[in-house]
Every structure is written in structure tokens, then in C-alpha cells.
Scaffold this active site. Structure first.
Site, PDB file in Angstrom:
ATOM      1  CB  SER A  89      -0.802  -0.091   1.761  1.00 33.39           C
ATOM      2  OG  SER A  89      -1.928   1.100   1.098  1.00 33.39           O
ATOM      3  CG  MET A  90       1.942   5.675   2.614  1.00 36.12           C
ATOM      4  SD  MET A  90       2.340   6.195   4.052  1.00 36.12           S
ATOM      5  CE  MET A  90       3.206   5.448   4.586  1.00 36.12           C
TER       6      MET A  90
END
Length: 249
Positions: A89-90
């Protein structure tokens, strides 16, 4: 290893070092269970962002460029040997930017970049979730992964988590990717089949970010598929590193 890296199970004879970057709101401990599944040929280092766990007294970083420079500075001394980057994700966006930053500096590029649950930079979208109140942020966490609903029943835990999540959403929602040359390392993309934030087409678009080939893997589950699918995910990582680095079990 300093403040930035956590090595839960040192392996001094390992053929490759794997640096793992957490998701928004996450911490190094998200990868604590991985070393026991990786085998002796891989030494894992989890990146610990400031403002969480034992770094909770440190100020958050809400600027992608600053975070990338500091993570890259922590990893760069280890690039004289074989290494790989994994980000979810991030963390996938940070891992990509770190790889691109190291390439620009002329440092050795990773043997593999693993990107999980994240679209490539040219498909990055901006938002305003970091400006919502606590109820709005909590609702978003539950939407991303229903198992996060447990946070609602733990007010003290939620109070600790929400500032971290708000900071990381601010970082991603103010992130402005710029055009960069393709990476000179292969990319392995991992995707949860029911991820509400990422389509197969978007995930496959990572192929344009490398001149060394891209492999694509789909797993059952939502955005946080890699928790219930941990063994399968780690097996995929090990298989890719065996091919790239001649890692033995």
C-alpha cells in the site's frame, strides 16, 4: 541498524537482505512473523517510520520526498550486497520512490522490487481523507478492510492509531509523483482479488515502470490480503529471490 531498520532475526550468512516497508498507519511489526518463513538465505529488515511503536515520541513525517530520502539513507549502506525492497500500500509507493532515488544516486538497484496493493505513480490519485474527523477516518479503515472494525471496540487503541493514519493519509494525498526513467530492476506485483482500491489493470500497469520485466500475482482477499495469506505471500517473495539472487532455502 539505527532508528529506521528492525532486524528481528539476524542471518549474517544470508545471500540477500529484504527491506520491508509498512502500509499507512502501519509499523515495522507488521512484518514480525516473516523471518521464520523466509529461510536462512534471506535476512529481513523492516522499516520503522517515526511516530510509531518505540519511535512514538518522534515527530511524524508527512512529506514523501523527506521520507524517501531518510529511508534511502538508512538502506544505502546495505546496497553493496544483494538486496530487495517490499512495500504494501503506502509502503509500495515509498519502496518504488526509494528504488528510483537510489538509482538516481548511482547506487546498486535492488535485485527485486515487490509492490503490494498499490497502483503505479502515474495512476496515483489525490484525496482529502486526512481532513476528515475521527469518525470519517475510522469508517475508511473499515471500508478498506472489515477486520479493522475491531479498532472501534478498542477506544484506547483507536486513539493511538488515528493520528498515525491521518499523518500517512496526508503524506499520500499530498504526494505528487514526477516522471522518472524506468527502473533497472524487475518488479513483482502482488494484488488482493477483492481490493476495493485497486483493479487488476491498474496493478498490471507497473510493467511500464521497469525495463527488467514484471511478474504479477493475485491472492484471495481484500486490501489487507497479505495478513491471512502470509505464507503464500512470503513463498512468492522467496521464489522471486531464488530466481534473482540464487537464494537457497
Amino acid at each position: 541498524m539505527g532508528a529506521w531498520l528492525r532486524c528481528y532475526q539476524p542471518r549474517t550468512t544470508a545471500a540477500v537482505k529484504l527491506f520491508c516497508l509498512p502500509h499507512a498507519g502501519g509499523a515495522a511489526s507488521a512484518y514480525r512473523a516473516w523471518p521464520g518463513l523466509l529461510g536462512d538465505g534471506i535476512e529481513m529488515h523492516a522499516v520503522q517510520y517515526p511516530g510509531r511503536e518505540e519511535r512514538f515520541r518522534e515527530a511524524f513525517i508527512d512529506d514523501m520526498d523527506v521520507l524517501v530520502e531518510r529511508v534511502a539513507a538508512a538502506i544505502r549502506p546495505h546496497t553493496t550486497g544483494r538486496y530487495a525492497l517490499f512495500g504494501h500500500s503506502m509502503g509500495g509507493a515509498v519502496a518504488y520512490e526509494v528504488a528510483a532515488h537510489l538509482q538516481r544516486l548511482g547506487s546498486p538497484v535492488p535485485a527485486q522490487l515487490f509492490v503490494s496493493g498499490r497502483q503505479p505513480p502515474e495512476l496515483h490519485w489525490r484525496g482529502e481523507l486526512h481532513t476528515r474527523d475521527d469518525d470519517g477516518l475510522t469508517a475508511e479503515l473499515i471500508r478498506m478492510g472489515p477486520t479493522n472494525a475491531a479498532l472501534v471496540s478498542e477506544p484506547e487503541l483507536l486513539e493511538l492509531v488515528l493520528p498515525v493514519v491521518r499523518n500517512d493519509y496526508r503524506l499520500m494525498e499530498t504526494y505528487r509523483p514526477v516522471a522518472r526513467p524506468p527502473l533497472q530492476c524487475p518488479i513483482t506485483v502482488l494484488h488482493g482479488a477483492d481490493d476495493p482500491e485497486l483493479t487488476v489493470e491498474q496493478a498490471r500497469a507497473w510493467g511500464a515502470r521497469t525495463e527488467r520485466g514484471m511478474r504479477f500475482h493475485v491472492f484471495a482477499g481484500d486490501h489487507f490480503y497479505l495478513v491471512p495469506q502470509r505464507e503464500s505471500v512470503v513463498a512468492t517473495v522467496v521464489d522471486a529471490l531464488r530466481r534473482a539472487c540464487a537464494v537457497t532455502p
